[in-house]
Design a protein around this motif. Structure first.
Motif, PDB file in Angstrom:
ATOM      1  N   GLY A   1       0.812  -1.216   0.000  1.00  0.00           N
ATOM      2  CA  GLY A   1       0.000   0.000   0.000  1.00  0.00           C
ATOM      3  C   GLY A   1       0.845   1.265   0.000  1.00  0.00           C
ATOM      4  O   GLY A   1       0.562   2.212  -0.743  1.00  0.00           O
ATOM      5  N   ASP A   2       1.894   1.302   0.808  1.00  0.00           N
ATOM      6  CA  ASP A   2       2.768   2.476   0.860  1.00  0.00           C
ATOM      7  C   ASP A   2       3.561   2.637  -0.432  1.00  0.00           C
ATOM      8  O   ASP A   2       3.769   3.756  -0.901  1.00  0.00           O
ATOM      9  N   VAL A   3       3.994   1.524  -0.996  1.00  0.00           N
ATOM     10  CA  VAL A   3       4.698   1.574  -2.288  1.00  0.00           C
ATOM     11  C   VAL A   3       3.740   2.104  -3.354  1.00  0.00           C
ATOM     12  O   VAL A   3       4.101   2.980  -4.151  1.00  0.00           O
ATOM     13  N   ASN A   4       2.519   1.589  -3.376  1.00  0.00           N
ATOM     14  CA  ASN A   4       1.517   2.051  -4.347  1.00  0.00           C
ATOM     15  C   ASN A   4       1.266   3.545  -4.248  1.00  0.00           C
ATOM     16  O   ASN A   4       1.152   4.240  -5.257  1.00  0.00           O
ATOM     17  N   ALA A   5       1.148   4.057  -3.029  1.00  0.00           N
ATOM     18  CA  ALA A   5       0.860   5.481  -2.826  1.00  0.00           C
ATOM     19  C   ALA A   5       1.987   6.347  -3.390  1.00  0.00           C
ATOM     20  O   ALA A   5       1.730   7.336  -4.091  1.00  0.00           O
ATOM     21  N   ALA A   6       3.231   5.980  -3.128  1.00  0.00           N
ATOM     22  CA  ALA A   6       4.369   6.747  -3.651  1.00  0.00           C
ATOM     23  C   ALA A   6       4.465   6.607  -5.169  1.00  0.00           C
ATOM     24  O   ALA A   6       4.713   7.582  -5.880  1.00  0.00           O
ATOM     25  N   TYR A   7       4.241   5.409  -5.665  1.00  0.00           N
ATOM     26  CA  TYR A   7       4.304   5.143  -7.105  1.00  0.00           C
ATOM     27  C   TYR A   7       3.244   5.958  -7.845  1.00  0.00           C
ATOM     28  O   TYR A   7       3.510   6.516  -8.915  1.00  0.00           O
ATOM     29  N   ALA A   8       2.058   6.074  -7.271  1.00  0.00           N
ATOM     30  CA  ALA A   8       0.958   6.811  -7.906  1.00  0.00           C
ATOM     31  C   ALA A   8       1.286   8.288  -8.082  1.00  0.00           C
ATOM     32  O   ALA A   8       0.756   8.937  -8.992  1.00  0.00           O
ATOM     33  N   GLU A   9       2.175   8.837  -7.251  1.00  0.00           N
ATOM     34  CA  GLU A   9       2.599  10.229  -7.412  1.00  0.00           C
ATOM     35  C   GLU A   9       3.296  10.445  -8.752  1.00  0.00           C
ATOM     36  O   GLU A   9       3.228  11.533  -9.320  1.00  0.00           O
ATOM     37  N   TYR A  10       3.963   9.428  -9.255  1.00  0.00           N
ATOM     38  CA  TYR A  10       4.697   9.527 -10.523  1.00  0.00           C
ATOM     39  C   TYR A  10       3.829   9.196 -11.730  1.00  0.00           C
ATOM     40  O   TYR A  10       4.150   9.578 -12.847  1.00  0.00           O
ATOM     41  N   PHE A  11       2.763   8.455 -11.504  1.00  0.00           N
ATOM     42  CA  PHE A  11       1.875   8.048 -12.591  1.00  0.00           C
ATOM     43  C   PHE A  11       0.424   8.321 -12.197  1.00  0.00           C
ATOM     44  O   PHE A  11      -0.365   7.390 -12.015  1.00  0.00           O
ATOM     45  N   PRO A  12       0.040   9.605 -12.058  1.00  0.00           N
ATOM     46  CA  PRO A  12      -1.312   9.925 -11.601  1.00  0.00           C
ATOM     47  C   PRO A  12      -2.409   9.579 -12.607  1.00  0.00           C
ATOM     48  O   PRO A  12      -3.553   9.362 -12.227  1.00  0.00           O
ATOM     49  N   GLU A  13      -2.064   9.534 -13.898  1.00  0.00           N
ATOM     50  CA  GLU A  13      -3.029   9.181 -14.947  1.00  0.00           C
ATOM     51  C   GLU A  13      -2.395   8.197 -15.914  1.00  0.00           C
ATOM     52  O   GLU A  13      -1.204   8.275 -16.194  1.00  0.00           O
ATOM     53  N   ASN A  14      -3.188   7.300 -16.430  1.00  0.00           N
ATOM     54  CA  ASN A  14      -2.728   6.335 -17.435  1.00  0.00           C
ATOM     55  C   ASN A  14      -1.414   5.658 -17.046  1.00  0.00           C
ATOM     56  O   ASN A  14      -0.437   5.714 -17.794  1.00  0.00           O
ATOM     57  N   PRO A  15      -1.375   5.007 -15.896  1.00  0.00           N
ATOM     58  CA  PRO A  15      -0.132   4.369 -15.469  1.00  0.00           C
ATOM     59  C   PRO A  15       0.252   3.210 -16.393  1.00  0.00           C
ATOM     60  O   PRO A  15      -0.607   2.641 -17.073  1.00  0.00           O
ATOM     61  N   PRO A  16       1.540   2.874 -16.387  1.00  0.00           N
ATOM     62  CA  PRO A  16       1.988   1.750 -17.210  1.00  0.00           C
ATOM     63  C   PRO A  16       1.519   0.408 -16.639  1.00  0.00           C
ATOM     64  O   PRO A  16       1.088   0.332 -15.482  1.00  0.00           O
ATOM     65  N   ALA A  17       1.607  -0.618 -17.448  1.00  0.00           N
ATOM     66  CA  ALA A  17       1.405  -1.978 -16.949  1.00  0.00           C
ATOM     67  C   ALA A  17       2.470  -2.223 -15.878  1.00  0.00           C
ATOM     68  O   ALA A  17       3.541  -1.605 -15.903  1.00  0.00           O
ATOM     69  N   ARG A  18       2.163  -3.135 -14.943  1.00  0.00           N
ATOM     70  CA  ARG A  18       3.079  -3.284 -13.822  1.00  0.00           C
ATOM     71  C   ARG A  18       2.922  -4.638 -13.162  1.00  0.00           C
ATOM     72  O   ARG A  18       1.849  -5.231 -13.169  1.00  0.00           O
ATOM     73  N   SER A  19       3.989  -5.095 -12.561  1.00  0.00           N
ATOM     74  CA  SER A  19       3.927  -6.240 -11.661  1.00  0.00           C
ATOM     75  C   SER A  19       4.640  -5.847 -10.371  1.00  0.00           C
ATOM     76  O   SER A  19       5.533  -5.010 -10.380  1.00  0.00           O
ATOM     77  N   THR A  20       4.193  -6.431  -9.268  1.00  0.00           N
ATOM     78  CA  THR A  20       4.863  -6.239  -7.981  1.00  0.00           C
ATOM     79  C   THR A  20       5.142  -7.624  -7.428  1.00  0.00           C
ATOM     80  O   THR A  20       4.230  -8.451  -7.328  1.00  0.00           O
ATOM     81  N   ILE A  21       6.387  -7.860  -7.084  1.00  0.00           N
ATOM     82  CA  ILE A  21       6.825  -9.191  -6.683  1.00  0.00           C
ATOM     83  C   ILE A  21       7.535  -9.112  -5.336  1.00  0.00           C
ATOM     84  O   ILE A  21       8.428  -8.274  -5.145  1.00  0.00           O
ATOM     85  N   GLY A  22       7.154  -9.966  -4.407  1.00  0.00           N
ATOM     86  CA  GLY A  22       7.855 -10.086  -3.137  1.00  0.00           C
ATOM     87  C   GLY A  22       9.075 -10.978  -3.313  1.00  0.00           C
ATOM     88  O   GLY A  22       8.977 -12.048  -3.902  1.00  0.00           O
ATOM     89  N   VAL A  23      10.214 -10.506  -2.831  1.00  0.00           N
ATOM     90  CA  VAL A  23      11.472 -11.241  -2.967  1.00  0.00           C
ATOM     91  C   VAL A  23      12.147 -11.378  -1.602  1.00  0.00           C
ATOM     92  O   VAL A  23      11.842 -10.626  -0.673  1.00  0.00           O
ATOM     93  N   ALA A  24      13.063 -12.309  -1.484  1.00  0.00           N
ATOM     94  CA  ALA A  24      13.747 -12.543  -0.210  1.00  0.00           C
ATOM     95  C   ALA A  24      14.726 -11.425   0.126  1.00  0.00           C
ATOM     96  O   ALA A  24      14.853 -11.029   1.286  1.00  0.00           O
ATOM     97  N   SER A  25      15.435 -10.913  -0.872  1.00  0.00           N
ATOM     98  CA  SER A  25      16.397  -9.841  -0.629  1.00  0.00           C
ATOM     99  C   SER A  25      16.703  -9.131  -1.943  1.00  0.00           C
ATOM    100  O   SER A  25      16.404  -9.634  -3.021  1.00  0.00           O
ATOM    101  N   LEU A  26      17.299  -7.941  -1.805  1.00  0.00           N
ATOM    102  CA  LEU A  26      17.674  -7.123  -2.960  1.00  0.00           C
ATOM    103  C   LEU A  26      19.107  -6.628  -2.775  1.00  0.00           C
ATOM    104  O   LEU A  26      19.620  -6.596  -1.647  1.00  0.00           O
ATOM    105  N   PRO A  27      19.758  -6.188  -3.856  1.00  0.00           N
ATOM    106  CA  PRO A  27      21.127  -5.676  -3.748  1.00  0.00           C
ATOM    107  C   PRO A  27      21.219  -4.504  -2.768  1.00  0.00           C
ATOM    108  O   PRO A  27      20.252  -3.757  -2.578  1.00  0.00           O
ATOM    109  N   VAL A  28      22.362  -4.340  -2.183  1.00  0.00           N
ATOM    110  CA  VAL A  28      22.746  -3.259  -1.263  1.00  0.00           C
ATOM    111  C   VAL A  28      21.828  -3.124  -0.059  1.00  0.00           C
ATOM    112  O   VAL A  28      21.776  -2.076   0.573  1.00  0.00           O
ATOM    113  N   GLY A  29      21.071  -4.170   0.274  1.00  0.00           N
ATOM    114  CA  GLY A  29      20.181  -4.134   1.419  1.00  0.00           C
ATOM    115  C   GLY A  29      18.907  -3.338   1.198  1.00  0.00           C
ATOM    116  O   GLY A  29      18.198  -2.997   2.141  1.00  0.00           O
ATOM    117  N   ALA A  30      18.589  -3.055  -0.063  1.00  0.00           N
ATOM    118  CA  ALA A  30      17.390  -2.284  -0.390  1.00  0.00           C
ATOM    119  C   ALA A  30      16.134  -3.066  -0.039  1.00  0.00           C
ATOM    120  O   ALA A  30      16.129  -4.297  -0.041  1.00  0.00           O
TER     121      ALA A  30
END
Length: 129
Positions: free
Chosen positions: A90-119
């Motif tokens: 939900g928090d990711v969606n809210a921030a993402y929507a600030e960049y794409f307020p209209e006609n957003p691109p296609a998208r996927s959101t995937i949960g992962v175990a870890s990301l580079p640099v501790g992100a």
């Protein structure tokens, strides 16, 4: 030697690559952007703040890569979001929507175990040129 149909892009205003990859590659009328984590380009360190601020930094970094290629993130046709905690959706969606307020691109959101640099979040994109 690089093919004229495949032009690697390096963005001076984005964080330096942390591996053997280009920030983006132009090819076939599209710009394929590598994933960006919430690194501050000036310090090379993760930004402070919550997952929303981390998401915004990923998108600022993607914007810098687009600009280096003469493109705009507003022309994204697809984004991929990777999070280490899917409960932050939900928090990711809210921030993402600030960049794409209209006609957003296609998208996927995937949960992962870890990301580079501790992100906690990473975002990649495909942009129409």
């Amino acid at each position: 030697m690089t093919s004229p149909e495949r032009q690697p892009i390096t963005a001076g205003d984005a964080p330096a690559a942390v591996g053997p990859y280009s920030h983006a590659v132009k090819s076939g009328g599209f710009l394929f952007l590598s994933g960006q984590t919430p690194l501050d380009p000036a310090t090379g360190k993760l930004v402070e703040g919550d997952i929303g601020e981390h998401t915004r930094q990923c998108l600022r970094n993607l914007t810098a890569v687009c600009e280096a290629a003469g493109a705009s993130l507003s022309n994204a046709v697809r984004c991929g979001i990777y999070v280490t905690d899917i409960s932050t959706f939900g928090d990711v969606n809210a921030a993402y929507a600030e960049y794409f307020p209209e006609n957003p691109p296609a998208r996927s959101t995937i949960g992962v175990a870890s990301l580079p640099v501790g992100a906690q979040v990473e975002i990649d994109a495909i942009v129409a040129l």
